[in-house]
Write a protein that holds these residues in place. Structure first.
Motif, PDB file in Angstrom:
ATOM      1  N   THR A  68      -7.864   2.272  13.076  1.00 48.27           N
ATOM      2  CA  THR A  68      -8.268   0.969  13.613  1.00 48.27           C
ATOM      3  C   THR A  68      -9.440   0.438  12.802  1.00 48.27           C
ATOM      4  OG1 THR A  68      -7.613   1.687  15.840  1.00 48.27           O
ATOM      5  CG2 THR A  68      -8.999  -0.276  15.683  1.00 48.27           C
ATOM      6  N   TYR A  69      -9.285  -0.780  12.303  1.00 52.02           N
ATOM      7  CA  TYR A  69     -10.308  -1.395  11.461  1.00 52.02           C
ATOM      8  C   TYR A  69     -10.525  -2.819  11.958  1.00 52.02           C
ATOM      9  CZ  TYR A  69     -12.942  -2.293   7.171  1.00 52.02           C
ATOM     10  OH  TYR A  69     -13.936  -2.587   6.269  1.00 52.02           O
ATOM     11  N   GLU A  70     -11.651  -3.053  12.654  1.00 50.42           N
ATOM     12  CA  GLU A  70     -11.844  -4.326  13.357  1.00 50.42           C
ATOM     13  C   GLU A  70     -13.195  -4.955  13.016  1.00 50.42           C
ATOM     14  OE1 GLU A  70      -9.232  -3.462  17.399  1.00 50.42           O
ATOM     15  OE2 GLU A  70     -11.413  -3.182  17.489  1.00 50.42           O
ATOM     16  N   PHE A  71     -13.151  -6.228  12.631  1.00 44.45           N
ATOM     17  CA  PHE A  71     -14.342  -7.078  12.489  1.00 44.45           C
ATOM     18  C   PHE A  71     -15.343  -6.541  11.471  1.00 44.45           C
ATOM     19  CE2 PHE A  71     -13.000  -7.266  17.062  1.00 44.45           C
ATOM     20  CZ  PHE A  71     -12.226  -8.405  16.924  1.00 44.45           C
ATOM     21  N   ASN A  72     -14.832  -5.913  10.439  1.00 46.23           N
ATOM     22  CA  ASN A  72     -15.652  -5.499   9.299  1.00 46.23           C
ATOM     23  C   ASN A  72     -15.314  -6.398   8.118  1.00 46.23           C
ATOM     24  OD1 ASN A  72     -16.437  -2.826  10.666  1.00 46.23           O
ATOM     25  ND2 ASN A  72     -14.210  -2.642  10.545  1.00 46.23           N
ATOM     26  N   PRO A  73     -16.091  -6.323   7.043  1.00 44.03           N
ATOM     27  CA  PRO A  73     -15.685  -7.041   5.821  1.00 44.03           C
ATOM     28  C   PRO A  73     -14.377  -6.453   5.286  1.00 44.03           C
ATOM     29  CG  PRO A  73     -17.992  -6.341   5.716  1.00 44.03           C
ATOM     30  CD  PRO A  73     -17.401  -5.662   6.898  1.00 44.03           C
ATOM     31  N   ILE A  74     -13.657  -7.219   4.497  1.00 38.56           N
ATOM     32  CA  ILE A  74     -12.456  -6.691   3.844  1.00 38.56           C
ATOM     33  C   ILE A  74     -12.924  -5.776   2.716  1.00 38.56           C
ATOM     34  CG2 ILE A  74     -10.342  -7.251   2.602  1.00 38.56           C
ATOM     35  CD1 ILE A  74     -10.410  -9.995   3.932  1.00 38.56           C
ATOM     36  N   PRO A  75     -12.633  -4.482   2.784  1.00 35.95           N
ATOM     37  CA  PRO A  75     -13.180  -3.561   1.789  1.00 35.95           C
ATOM     38  C   PRO A  75     -12.218  -3.286   0.635  1.00 35.95           C
ATOM     39  CG  PRO A  75     -12.183  -2.299   3.530  1.00 35.95           C
ATOM     40  CD  PRO A  75     -11.902  -3.758   3.828  1.00 35.95           C
ATOM     41  N   ILE A  76     -12.756  -2.653  -0.377  1.00 37.71           N
ATOM     42  CA  ILE A  76     -11.920  -2.013  -1.390  1.00 37.71           C
ATOM     43  C   ILE A  76     -11.524  -0.675  -0.792  1.00 37.71           C
ATOM     44  CG2 ILE A  76     -11.887  -1.048  -3.719  1.00 37.71           C
ATOM     45  CD1 ILE A  76     -14.087  -3.088  -4.418  1.00 37.71           C
TER      46      ILE A  76
ATOM     47  N   VAL B 182     -15.368 -20.481   4.241  1.00 34.66           N
ATOM     48  CA  VAL B 182     -14.263 -21.238   3.661  1.00 34.66           C
ATOM     49  C   VAL B 182     -13.074 -20.309   3.453  1.00 34.66           C
ATOM     50  CG1 VAL B 182     -13.499 -22.568   1.668  1.00 34.66           C
ATOM     51  CG2 VAL B 182     -15.834 -22.838   2.540  1.00 34.66           C
ATOM     52  N   LEU B 183     -11.907 -20.722   3.914  1.00 36.49           N
ATOM     53  CA  LEU B 183     -10.674 -19.952   3.723  1.00 36.49           C
ATOM     54  C   LEU B 183     -10.094 -20.325   2.373  1.00 36.49           C
ATOM     55  CD1 LEU B 183      -9.197 -20.382   7.309  1.00 36.49           C
ATOM     56  CD2 LEU B 183      -9.909 -18.223   6.287  1.00 36.49           C
ATOM     57  N   ASN B 184     -10.384 -19.492   1.361  1.00 34.89           N
ATOM     58  CA  ASN B 184      -9.943 -19.829   0.016  1.00 34.89           C
ATOM     59  C   ASN B 184      -8.998 -18.764  -0.540  1.00 34.89           C
ATOM     60  OD1 ASN B 184     -11.607 -17.684  -0.638  1.00 34.89           O
ATOM     61  ND2 ASN B 184     -13.326 -19.014  -1.202  1.00 34.89           N
ATOM     62  N   THR B 185      -8.558 -18.980  -1.761  1.00 34.49           N
ATOM     63  CA  THR B 185      -7.588 -18.083  -2.398  1.00 34.49           C
ATOM     64  C   THR B 185      -8.110 -16.661  -2.488  1.00 34.49           C
ATOM     65  OG1 THR B 185      -6.746 -19.939  -3.714  1.00 34.49           O
ATOM     66  CG2 THR B 185      -6.212 -17.721  -4.487  1.00 34.49           C
ATOM     67  N   HIS B 186      -9.371 -16.521  -2.856  1.00 38.90           N
ATOM     68  CA  HIS B 186      -9.955 -15.186  -3.041  1.00 38.90           C
ATOM     69  C   HIS B 186      -9.888 -14.381  -1.745  1.00 38.90           C
ATOM     70  CE1 HIS B 186     -12.553 -12.067  -4.561  1.00 38.90           C
ATOM     71  NE2 HIS B 186     -13.406 -12.256  -3.579  1.00 38.90           N
ATOM     72  N   TRP B 187     -10.182 -15.006  -0.592  1.00 37.20           N
ATOM     73  CA  TRP B 187     -10.177 -14.292   0.693  1.00 37.20           C
ATOM     74  C   TRP B 187      -8.765 -13.796   1.027  1.00 37.20           C
ATOM     75  CZ3 TRP B 187      -8.089 -14.544   5.631  1.00 37.20           C
ATOM     76  CH2 TRP B 187      -8.737 -13.783   6.605  1.00 37.20           C
ATOM     77  N   TYR B 188      -7.770 -14.649   0.815  1.00 37.38           N
ATOM     78  CA  TYR B 188      -6.391 -14.265   1.123  1.00 37.38           C
ATOM     79  C   TYR B 188      -5.902 -13.150   0.205  1.00 37.38           C
ATOM     80  CZ  TYR B 188      -5.874 -18.193   4.326  1.00 37.38           C
ATOM     81  OH  TYR B 188      -6.008 -19.043   5.384  1.00 37.38           O
ATOM     82  N   LEU B 189      -6.294 -13.194  -1.056  1.00 36.15           N
ATOM     83  CA  LEU B 189      -5.898 -12.145  -1.992  1.00 36.15           C
ATOM     84  C   LEU B 189      -6.496 -10.797  -1.584  1.00 36.15           C
ATOM     85  CD1 LEU B 189      -6.173 -14.003  -5.426  1.00 36.15           C
ATOM     86  CD2 LEU B 189      -4.084 -13.068  -4.395  1.00 36.15           C
ATOM     87  N   LYS B 190      -7.760 -10.799  -1.188  1.00 34.81           N
ATOM     88  CA  LYS B 190      -8.406  -9.560  -0.749  1.00 34.81           C
ATOM     89  C   LYS B 190      -7.713  -9.002   0.493  1.00 34.81           C
ATOM     90  CE  LYS B 190     -12.825  -9.172  -0.428  1.00 34.81           C
ATOM     91  NZ  LYS B 190     -14.232  -9.480  -0.070  1.00 34.81           N
ATOM     92  N   LEU B 191      -7.365  -9.888   1.422  1.00 34.46           N
ATOM     93  CA  LEU B 191      -6.709  -9.450   2.657  1.00 34.46           C
ATOM     94  C   LEU B 191      -5.351  -8.831   2.353  1.00 34.46           C
ATOM     95  CD1 LEU B 191      -6.545  -9.261   5.724  1.00 34.46           C
ATOM     96  CD2 LEU B 191      -5.674 -11.618   5.765  1.00 34.46           C
ATOM     97  N   LYS B 192      -4.570  -9.483   1.482  1.00 34.59           N
ATOM     98  CA  LYS B 192      -3.237  -8.953   1.178  1.00 34.59           C
ATOM     99  C   LYS B 192      -3.325  -7.612   0.452  1.00 34.59           C
ATOM    100  CE  LYS B 192       1.303 -10.207  -0.579  1.00 34.59           C
ATOM    101  NZ  LYS B 192       2.130 -11.234  -1.247  1.00 34.59           N
ATOM    102  N   LYS B 193      -4.302  -7.479  -0.426  1.00 36.22           N
ATOM    103  CA  LYS B 193      -4.483  -6.217  -1.151  1.00 36.22           C
ATOM    104  C   LYS B 193      -4.851  -5.088  -0.200  1.00 36.22           C
ATOM    105  CE  LYS B 193      -6.858  -4.208  -5.127  1.00 36.22           C
ATOM    106  NZ  LYS B 193      -7.855  -4.436  -6.209  1.00 36.22           N
ATOM    107  N   PHE B 194      -5.723  -5.399   0.766  1.00 37.34           N
ATOM    108  CA  PHE B 194      -6.122  -4.391   1.754  1.00 37.34           C
ATOM    109  C   PHE B 194      -4.932  -3.961   2.600  1.00 37.34           C
ATOM    110  CE2 PHE B 194      -7.349  -3.545   6.166  1.00 37.34           C
ATOM    111  CZ  PHE B 194      -8.210  -2.471   6.000  1.00 37.34           C
ATOM    112  N   LEU B 195      -4.194  -4.935   3.115  1.00 38.76           N
ATOM    113  CA  LEU B 195      -3.062  -4.619   3.988  1.00 38.76           C
ATOM    114  C   LEU B 195      -1.931  -3.938   3.228  1.00 38.76           C
ATOM    115  CD1 LEU B 195      -2.880  -7.938   6.060  1.00 38.76           C
ATOM    116  CD2 LEU B 195      -3.899  -5.769   6.765  1.00 38.76           C
ATOM    117  N   GLY B 196      -1.832  -4.227   1.945  1.00 37.06           N
ATOM    118  CA  GLY B 196      -0.746  -3.663   1.156  1.00 37.06           C
ATOM    119  C   GLY B 196      -0.816  -2.162   0.992  1.00 37.06           C
ATOM    120  N   VAL B 197      -1.977  -1.572   1.278  1.00 33.52           N
ATOM    121  CA  VAL B 197      -2.136  -0.122   1.173  1.00 33.52           C
ATOM    122  C   VAL B 197      -1.407   0.581   2.311  1.00 33.52           C
ATOM    123  CG1 VAL B 197      -3.805   1.771   1.097  1.00 33.52           C
ATOM    124  CG2 VAL B 197      -4.348  -0.413   0.013  1.00 33.52           C
TER     125      VAL B 197
END
Length: 495
Positions: free
Chosen positions: A357-365, A383-398
């Motif tokens: 469970t990972y809740e309300f933390n920064p998106i990490p490496i 701001v919801l920008n490209t960089h934020w979405y890319l980080k989120l997808k990379k995190f979830l992709g693990v």
């Protein structure tokens, strides 16, 4: 319902009551133990036998709140308001007379007390203390097994427990709230004590050590918002299994725990200044660790976790962690990180983990070996920008299995470039079991927001929480975009 039916029901009730009355006393007392104190008192009017059963009932529960019908439970604030009221003072005195008469009457029977619970307010600590001292002595002399004492007084006048409390050799469970424990004149004789709970109790470091080392059967120890302590040290408690330290003050500077037998440990600190030193010795049997608002510098967190080779449940909430944490364990079953705002890099190797469970933390490496379901929550207030979405997808992709994803997106701007997103991460959207969306973006950005979210993941179930009733349009947009393929549940929160 006619009179004959009513008489028949009453007759059946009486017969059933008579059958219960025929049971042995110890069985009836056991049944009575599941009733509230008020319900137990009502049994005394059923018959002479039931009155005798009530008088000999070994659970003595005296709560001053029972003497204030319809009133909410007394706390310190309501006590300060009510204590000047004459009728309140009279009721307190009647309550104390009732406790005194009931306790003396029971003690004359020469029965052991199974449980003695007392909740009261002191209008005059100096004047009332001798009476309460006598009640505690009587309970101790009559072999009380569970003692639960709670009182409310002025901030500047704290009731000091009598020395008799330290000779309660039959007590197995002791709970003390809002009082003072002073050094005993002799050794502590709490030789049967297994569970000790101290809440808002004033005591010093020597008293803590004495309790830990001179209660040979102690298994469960809790300190909750106690004061008078700067250095809290617990050691020499050879059978201690469960320990909790909860502090809302800023007094405690150092916490030291050296208990190899520990199986569960909770450390919870609130306040602007937390303990600067938290040292826990190696505990080979520790299975559950719950850390809330604990400060860790440099490599302290990683070093702490390495001392618990049998750890199965690790919960970390609002802790100040170093930028990178590393956990390697074959025993770990449940891992939670919540609201740790400085967390940047996670390296976890836990092949037997059952839930992450990972809740309300920064998106990490992240570098992680945890073949189990994930529960993930993120908040974005910028701001919801490209960089934020890319980080989120990379995190979830693990992850191989995302059980639930919760996104709270509070932004006035949604800035992204779909071509850039697709170029940087051309992989298909991730499969998510449950997606929950909270958002307050303008209506004009709904489609843009959803394009981004659904580029990242494809949920089987979508839950949308909106803040205003007019935002039902957001749900409509979701429904149209998904072409009825996704279940949408709407929860409207009107501010």
């Amino acid at each position: 319902m006619n009179i004959l039916t009513e008489l028949k029901i009453m007759d059946e009730t009486v017969v059933a009551m008579d059958r219960i009355s025929e049971l042995p006393t110890f069985i009836i007392h056991h049944l009575m133990s599941y009733l509230s104190a008020k319900e137990v008192a009502r049994t005394s009017v059923l018959s002479k036998k039931w009155n005798q059963l009530y008088v000999s009932f070994p659970i003595l529960d005296f709560d001053q709140n029972y003497f204030f019908p319809g009133a909410s439970r007394l706390d310190y604030g309501s006590f300060c308001v009510r204590k000047q009221n004459y009728s309140f003072s009279e009721t307190v005195k009647k309550f104390m007379d009732f406790v005194d008469a009931s306790l003396v009457r029971f003690c004359k029977l020469k029965f052991c007390i199974q449980k003695f619970r007392l909740f009261l307010t002191f209008l005059d600590v100096k004047g009332s203390a001798p009476i309460v001292d006598r009640w505690i002595r009587l309970a101790v002399e009559n072999g009380v097994r569970e003692l639960d004492f709670e009182n409310i007084t002025d901030e500047n006048t704290v009731y000091t427990l009598p020395q008799a409390i330290f000779s309660a050799n039959s007590v197995t469970n002791l709970r003390l709230v809002w009082c003072r424990l002073e050094q005993p004149f002799d050794s502590i004789m709490l030789c049967s004590l297994k569970k000790l709970t101290l809440e808002r109790v004033c005591l010093d470091e020597q008293m803590v050590q004495k309790l830990a080392s001179e209660c040979p059967l102690l298994e469960d120890l809790c300190f909750s918002n106690c004061w008078g302590l700067k250095h809290l040290c617990v050691s020499k408690a050879s059978k201690l299994k469960i320990m909790e330290i909860r502090s809302f003050s800023e007094e405690i500077e150092i916490v030291e725990i050296s208990v190899p037998s520990l199986q569960q440990l909770t450390l919870l600190f609130y306040g602007a200044r937390r303990p600067r030193v938290v040292e826990v010795a190696r505990s080979p049997h520790l299975k559950k660790l719950d850390l809330v608002s604990v400060y860790f510098a440099d490599n302290e967190f990683n070093h702490l976790i390495s001392k618990f080779p049998s750890l199965e449940d690790l919960f970390v909430t609002r802790c100040c962690l170093p930028g990178k944490i590393k956990i390697s364990s074959n025993q770990l079953k449940n891992l939670l990180f919540r609201s740790c705002k400085y967390l940047k890099v996670i390296d976890v190797d836990a092949p037997n983990l059952l839930l992450f469970t990972y809740e309300f933390n920064p998106i990490p490496i992240i570098s992680i070996n945890v073949p189990c379901p994930w529960k993930v929550s993120f908040v974005c207030k910028g701001v919801l920008n490209t960089h934020w979405y890319l980080k989120l997808k990379k995190f979830l992709g693990v992850s191989k299995q995302i059980e639930s994803l919760k996104l709270s997106l509070y932004s006035t701007k949604v800035l992204y470039n779909l071509d850039e997103l697709s170029e940087c991460s051309p992989s298909l959207p991730l499969q998510v079991e449950n997606l929950e969306l909270h958002t307050n973006v303008p209506l004009s950005d709904y489609e843009t927001l959803l394009d981004c979210v659904f580029w990242i993941c494809h949920p089987r179930t979508l839950r949308v929480n909106v803040m205003f009733e007019e935002d039902h349009k957001f749900i409509t947009v979701c429904y149209v975009l998904f072409d009825h393929q996704c279940v949408i549940v709407s929860t409207v929160q009107v501010l």
